[in-house]
Design an enzyme around this catalytic site. Structure first.
Site, PDB file in Angstrom:
ATOM      1  N   CYS A  42     -65.283  -7.678  57.335  1.00 44.47           N
ATOM      2  CA  CYS A  42     -66.308  -8.862  57.171  1.00 44.47           C
ATOM      3  C   CYS A  42     -66.324  -9.930  57.933  1.00 44.47           C
ATOM      4  O   CYS A  42     -67.650 -10.515  58.085  1.00 44.47           O
ATOM      5  CB  CYS A  42     -66.250  -9.414  55.692  1.00 44.47           C
ATOM      6  SG  CYS A  42     -64.770 -10.536  55.366  1.00 44.47           S
ATOM      7  N   GLN A  50     -71.851  -9.068  50.998  1.00 46.95           N
ATOM      8  CA  GLN A  50     -70.928  -8.170  51.823  1.00 46.95           C
ATOM      9  C   GLN A  50     -70.705  -6.803  51.477  1.00 46.95           C
ATOM     10  O   GLN A  50     -70.833  -6.036  52.305  1.00 46.95           O
ATOM     11  CB  GLN A  50     -69.603  -9.055  52.032  1.00 46.95           C
ATOM     12  CG  GLN A  50     -68.763  -8.479  53.366  1.00 46.95           C
ATOM     13  CD  GLN A  50     -69.245  -8.523  54.454  1.00 46.95           C
ATOM     14  OE1 GLN A  50     -69.473  -9.630  54.983  1.00 46.95           O
ATOM     15  NE2 GLN A  50     -69.394  -7.211  55.098  1.00 46.95           N
ATOM     16  N   ARG A 101     -73.284 -20.482  48.648  1.00 47.90           N
ATOM     17  CA  ARG A 101     -71.963 -20.326  49.124  1.00 47.90           C
ATOM     18  C   ARG A 101     -71.014 -21.265  48.888  1.00 47.90           C
ATOM     19  O   ARG A 101     -71.122 -22.505  49.264  1.00 47.90           O
ATOM     20  CB  ARG A 101     -72.115 -20.068  50.692  1.00 47.90           C
ATOM     21  CG  ARG A 101     -70.878 -19.625  51.228  1.00 47.90           C
ATOM     22  CD  ARG A 101     -70.988 -19.316  52.663  1.00 47.90           C
ATOM     23  NE  ARG A 101     -69.843 -19.035  53.517  1.00 47.90           N
ATOM     24  CZ  ARG A 101     -69.252 -17.849  53.469  1.00 47.90           C
ATOM     25  NH1 ARG A 101     -69.965 -16.829  53.409  1.00 47.90           N
ATOM     26  NH2 ARG A 101     -68.137 -17.619  54.285  1.00 47.90           N
ATOM     27  N   HIS A 133     -67.785 -11.632  46.794  1.00 48.38           N
ATOM     28  CA  HIS A 133     -68.647 -11.839  47.908  1.00 48.38           C
ATOM     29  C   HIS A 133     -69.210 -10.412  47.947  1.00 48.38           C
ATOM     30  O   HIS A 133     -69.427  -9.814  48.657  1.00 48.38           O
ATOM     31  CB  HIS A 133     -67.848 -11.738  49.028  1.00 48.38           C
ATOM     32  CG  HIS A 133     -68.377 -12.074  50.287  1.00 48.38           C
ATOM     33  ND1 HIS A 133     -69.591 -12.680  50.441  1.00 48.38           N
ATOM     34  CD2 HIS A 133     -67.870 -12.029  51.751  1.00 48.38           C
ATOM     35  CE1 HIS A 133     -70.137 -12.730  51.576  1.00 48.38           C
ATOM     36  NE2 HIS A 133     -68.884 -12.691  52.337  1.00 48.38           N
ATOM     37  N   ARG A 143     -75.564  -7.069  57.107  1.00 53.51           N
ATOM     38  CA  ARG A 143     -75.706  -8.315  56.422  1.00 53.51           C
ATOM     39  C   ARG A 143     -77.255  -8.750  56.465  1.00 53.51           C
ATOM     40  O   ARG A 143     -77.650  -9.236  55.188  1.00 53.51           O
ATOM     41  CB  ARG A 143     -74.948  -9.493  56.667  1.00 53.51           C
ATOM     42  CG  ARG A 143     -73.450  -9.518  56.570  1.00 53.51           C
ATOM     43  CD  ARG A 143     -73.084  -9.700  54.910  1.00 53.51           C
ATOM     44  NE  ARG A 143     -73.752 -10.883  54.497  1.00 53.51           N
ATOM     45  CZ  ARG A 143     -72.732 -12.057  54.576  1.00 53.51           C
ATOM     46  NH1 ARG A 143     -71.695 -12.037  55.156  1.00 53.51           N
ATOM     47  NH2 ARG A 143     -73.288 -13.216  53.983  1.00 53.51           N
ATOM     48  N   ASP A 200     -59.327  -7.786  55.619  1.00 53.02           N
ATOM     49  CA  ASP A 200     -59.948  -9.097  55.248  1.00 53.02           C
ATOM     50  C   ASP A 200     -59.005 -10.021  55.836  1.00 53.02           C
ATOM     51  O   ASP A 200     -57.624  -9.825  56.302  1.00 53.02           O
ATOM     52  CB  ASP A 200     -60.369  -9.823  53.952  1.00 53.02           C
ATOM     53  CG  ASP A 200     -61.108 -10.895  54.029  1.00 53.02           C
ATOM     54  OD1 ASP A 200     -61.617 -11.367  55.304  1.00 53.02           O
ATOM     55  OD2 ASP A 200     -61.473 -11.308  53.047  1.00 53.02           O
TER      56      ASP A 200
END
Length: 308
Positions: free
Chosen positions: A263, A132, A102, A129, A291, A223
């Site tokens: 998310c 996700q 990450r 991402h 997830r 987001d």
């Protein structure tokens, strides 16, 4: 051997295969039937960006699959002291069975994967991402929304928007993205998605009007307006994103049975209202749980491709 760096690297059939595997493993997990698909394996987890969901889901997932997750903060390894990414990769990948990273620049992830002896998973970069989006689509399937799917994404043209572009263009559904002017998705990523869409039949619509994006949508998502590293821009961003909050008024333009995804972390009163976030159409916590399951599917699938 395969890596999981971006959805663009996979065919529709492969993505659905991973999701089918995730569904199977989730069903086993819910029955407390923990099959050790990855016995004694070690997942090295490199974090240059902190996270709640990413760490907990990968560490828990690897443990439930029979292995162990090893947390590696950039402050605790030589990467944080200037060691080249290529050297870190060649060392760590000789000691673990899989790596999740990450980080910020997507190029860092690509360099690590280039030198790695084991599969590498993108836990998030500034451009993409993908884990996700696998969780999001697993949630969409479970909610019965995958048929005639129309996704409306409003907000920043960031890594999440880029990943929605990749997923839609690979799977062939309709995606509408509405961003404030000046916050559009990267043109080169949009161009790639439009090329994929020619094959899949996906319909991709880019604009600046959230109402137009929401009309008749079956899944709506957003987001945070201020991502990690953008705190200094908060005041300007909040002003620029006026009118892009997902509230009851905006939701009224979507299909009556549309679901809302986010998310997380979510900032009520900014990108989403309290009423929508806590309302009956919100599936954000089912999405967050997925997830765990989607990433299990990814890890087991990658392990199966290790010697291909």
């Amino acid at each position: 051997m395969r890596h999981f760096l971006t959805i663009a690297d996979f065919s529709k059939e492969e993505l659905l295969e991973i999701l089918d595997l995730a569904k199977q493993i989730k069903a086993e997990t819910k029955q407390r039937n923990f099959k050790e698909y990855l016995p004694k394996q070690v997942l090295g987890m490199i974090f240059e960006k902190s996270s709640t969901r990413t760490r907990v889901s990968f560490e828990t997932g690897m443990y439930q699959l029979g292995g162990i997750g090893m947390f590696l903060s950039s402050n605790d390894i030589q990467l944080g002291r200037g060691e080249p990414m290529s050297d870190t990769s060649r060392v760590i990948s000789r000691m673990v069975d899989m790596v999740m990273i990450r980080t910020f620049e997507h190029s860092k992830l690509e360099e690590f994967a280039k030198y790695s002896k084991v599969p590498v998973i993108n836990g998030l970069t500034d451009d993409f991402h993908p884990v996700q989006l696998m969780a999001d689509y697993l949630t969409i399937i479970e909610e019965g929304k995958e048929k005639d799917l129309v996704v409306a994404y409003v907000g920043d043209g960031n890594n999440l928007a880029h990943s929605w572009l990749m997923l839609a263009s690979k799977l062939g559904f309709e995606l509408r993205i509405a961003t404030p002017k000046g916050y559009e998705v990267k043109q080169e990523i949009l161009d790639k998605a439009l090329e994929f869409a020619k094959i899949s039949g996906a319909k991709i619509i880019i604009g600046n009007d959230p109402i137009e994006a929401f009309k008749g949508a079956t899944v709506v998502t957003t987001d945070t307006w201020v991502s990690m590293g953008q705190e200094a821009e908060k005041e300007k961003r909040v002003k620029d994103f006026t009118g892009f909050i997902v509230d009851n008024k905006l939701m009224s333009y979507a299909a009556s049975d549309a679901i809302f995804l986010h998310c997380l972390p979510a900032y009520r009163g900014y990108e989403v209202s309290e009423e929508v976030f806590e309302g009956p159409q919100s599936k954000v916590f089912e999405e967050a749980e997925n997830r765990l399951h989607a990433q299990k599917g990814i890890m087991v699938w990658l392990d199966g491709k290790r010697n291909d």
